[in-house]
Design a protein around this motif. Structure first.
Motif: not given
Length: 445
Positions: A40, A154, A156-158, A191, A193, A404, A406-408, A410
């Motif tokens: 992060e 953490l 990555p966002a999917r 961040g 993707t 970030d 969103y990543r948390y 997720q």
């Protein structure tokens, strides 16, 4: 610190800090703190306020064993040229690489932006750091910074976070392979993707020169991933014979399956009107090919042309649970985009909300923004001669904060799914459902 002729203070990264800003007494800081997970980035905004006399050569240096980048807020007072977009970005929106400002006018403030990065191998726990502020002819100020790395990495966002990135918008001097790689690396560091591949290439001969080079550059930069789609624009597929089109689509499928490319979904007619018989005649033949279609559209077009598109990229604020249900019925995905959000007020908190909570609450598969950085618009980056990378805008930093978020969320969803019957998981699921129900407003207002 007052006897030194200046005070140092902390300022929220969710708000712009113009030079005219005067800190509140409770903003004065004797210590700073920052917490981040491995994988992060996390930023702090620190101000230096000149009490009366002008301060010269104001510098901020950080002593830390983690990766750190120091910027100072731009000191220019550029104005929007005639005919350009409204709400020109103020000087406080630009982050200039470098730890020294030339001056801070008496009675005003100078801002610094400090970004830390914890790599995947960063040591967990406390990382004591020092922040040193120095002004020419004045005593220095040294602050303790309590930095802590969390016990987890953490992920990555999917989903697809990206920008409509057209290389023809950047300055001519930045239209090189080196600069393209630098821009892709910066997107990944913020961040993102996914991305658009404009000038998608000539598929009459396989393999095409493009998008091969740019896709490989994006993969090498760590920006794109096999399981997250990217958009393909401005190709010549529509001009080819049916046999050539099928061969080109098969080639793209092979790159995805055997070379680790992201799925390249083909962009249709941008922001199509409804009704449009011409659009239907154009897109229907593509439904017989094994390639997914995507485009940006408003809610009316999403309902009217939904059967022609596999991915509906709908203007933020127009997405409803009923729209998501209709997309699911047709086997489509709903993403979101905005061409307005970067123009209006340059509000960092709004960018964070749109990227993170809005995407998560609406269960969207992607979030894209129009990235105007040409003709001096500078909504994401600014370019200067001699730089090795683009100069970021505060709103670009805020978008990373939202991703970030969103990543948390997720990660929390994954934890709940792994132990769904645990009382703590039940409590967390209830909390997330209540949070999702609250996020119904248009992100632009």
């Amino acid at each position: 610190m007052r006897e030194k002729g200046y005070v140092v203070f902390a300022h929220s990264i969710q708000e712009l800090m113009p030079d005219s800003y005067v800190p509140k007494p409770n903003a004065l800081s004797d210590g700073l703190s920052c917490t981040l997970a491995r994988g992060e980035y996390k930023s702090l905004q620190i101000g230096v306020h000149a009490l009366s006399e002008e301060l010269k050569e104001v510098s901020l240096d950080v002593e830390c064993d983690l990766g750190v980048q120091v910027y100072h807020l731009a000191q220019t007072t550029d104005q929007a040229p005639d005919g350009q977009v409204p709400n020109w970005a103020p000087a406080a929106a630009f982050l200039v690489p470098g730890s020294t400002r030339r001056q801070v006018v008496g009675g005003q403030s100078g801002g610094f932006w400090v970004t830390f990065h914890a790599g995947a191998d960063a040591d967990v726990g406390q990382h004591p750091c020092k922040v040193r502020i120095q002004c020419a002819g004045k005593p220095a100020t040294e602050l303790d910074l309590n930095l802590r790395v969390r016990t987890f990495e953490l992920a990555p966002a999917r989903v697809a976070f990206g920008m409509y990135h057209y290389n023809g918008y950047v300055p001519v001097s930045a239209r090189t392979d080196r600069w393209q790689a630098a821009m892709y690396r910066d997107m990944a560091a913020h961040g993102q993707t996914s991305v658009t591949f404009h000038e998608g290439g000539d598929f009459a001969t396989l393999p095409p020169k493009e998008p091969t080079a740019t896709v490989r550059a994006a993969i090498q930069a760590g920006l794109v991933h096999r399981h997250i789609p990217c958009m393909l624009l401005q190709d010549n597929l529509a001009d080819l014979s049916e046999a050539q089109r099928r061969a080109a689509v098969a080639w793209l499928q092979d790159q995805h399956e055997t070379q680790g490319w992201p799925e390249l979904v083909r962009y249709g007619i941008d922001e199509p009107p409804y009704p449009s018989a011409e659009l239907r005649r154009y897109l229907l033949p593509w439904r017989e090919l094994p390639i997914r279609m995507v485009t940006a559209m408003n809610a009316q077009a999403a309902y009217g042309h939904g059967d022609l598109h596999d991915i509906w990229v709908v203007m933020g604020g127009e997405i409803t649970p009923e729209m998501r249900a209709e997309a699911q019925r047709l086997g489509a995905e709903v993403w979101t985009y905005s061409f307005r959000i970067w123009r209006e007020e340059f509000n960092p908190l709004r960018q964070r909300h749109y990227a993170g909570l809005y995407t998560w609450a609406n269960k969207l598969g992607g979030n894209f923004i129009w990235a105007y950085y040409h003709d001096q618009h500078s909504h994401v980056w600014r370019f200067r001669d001699g730089d090795e990378q683009p100069m970021p805008v505060v709103n670009w930093e805020a978008r990373r904060e939202g991703i970030d978020d969103y990543r948390y969320l997720q990660m929390l969803q994954d934890c709940v799914a792994a132990r769904s019957d645990d009382p703590l998981a039940v409590e967390a699921r209830t909390w997330m459902e209540a949070l999702r129900a609250r996020i119904t407003v248009d992100p632009h207002v």
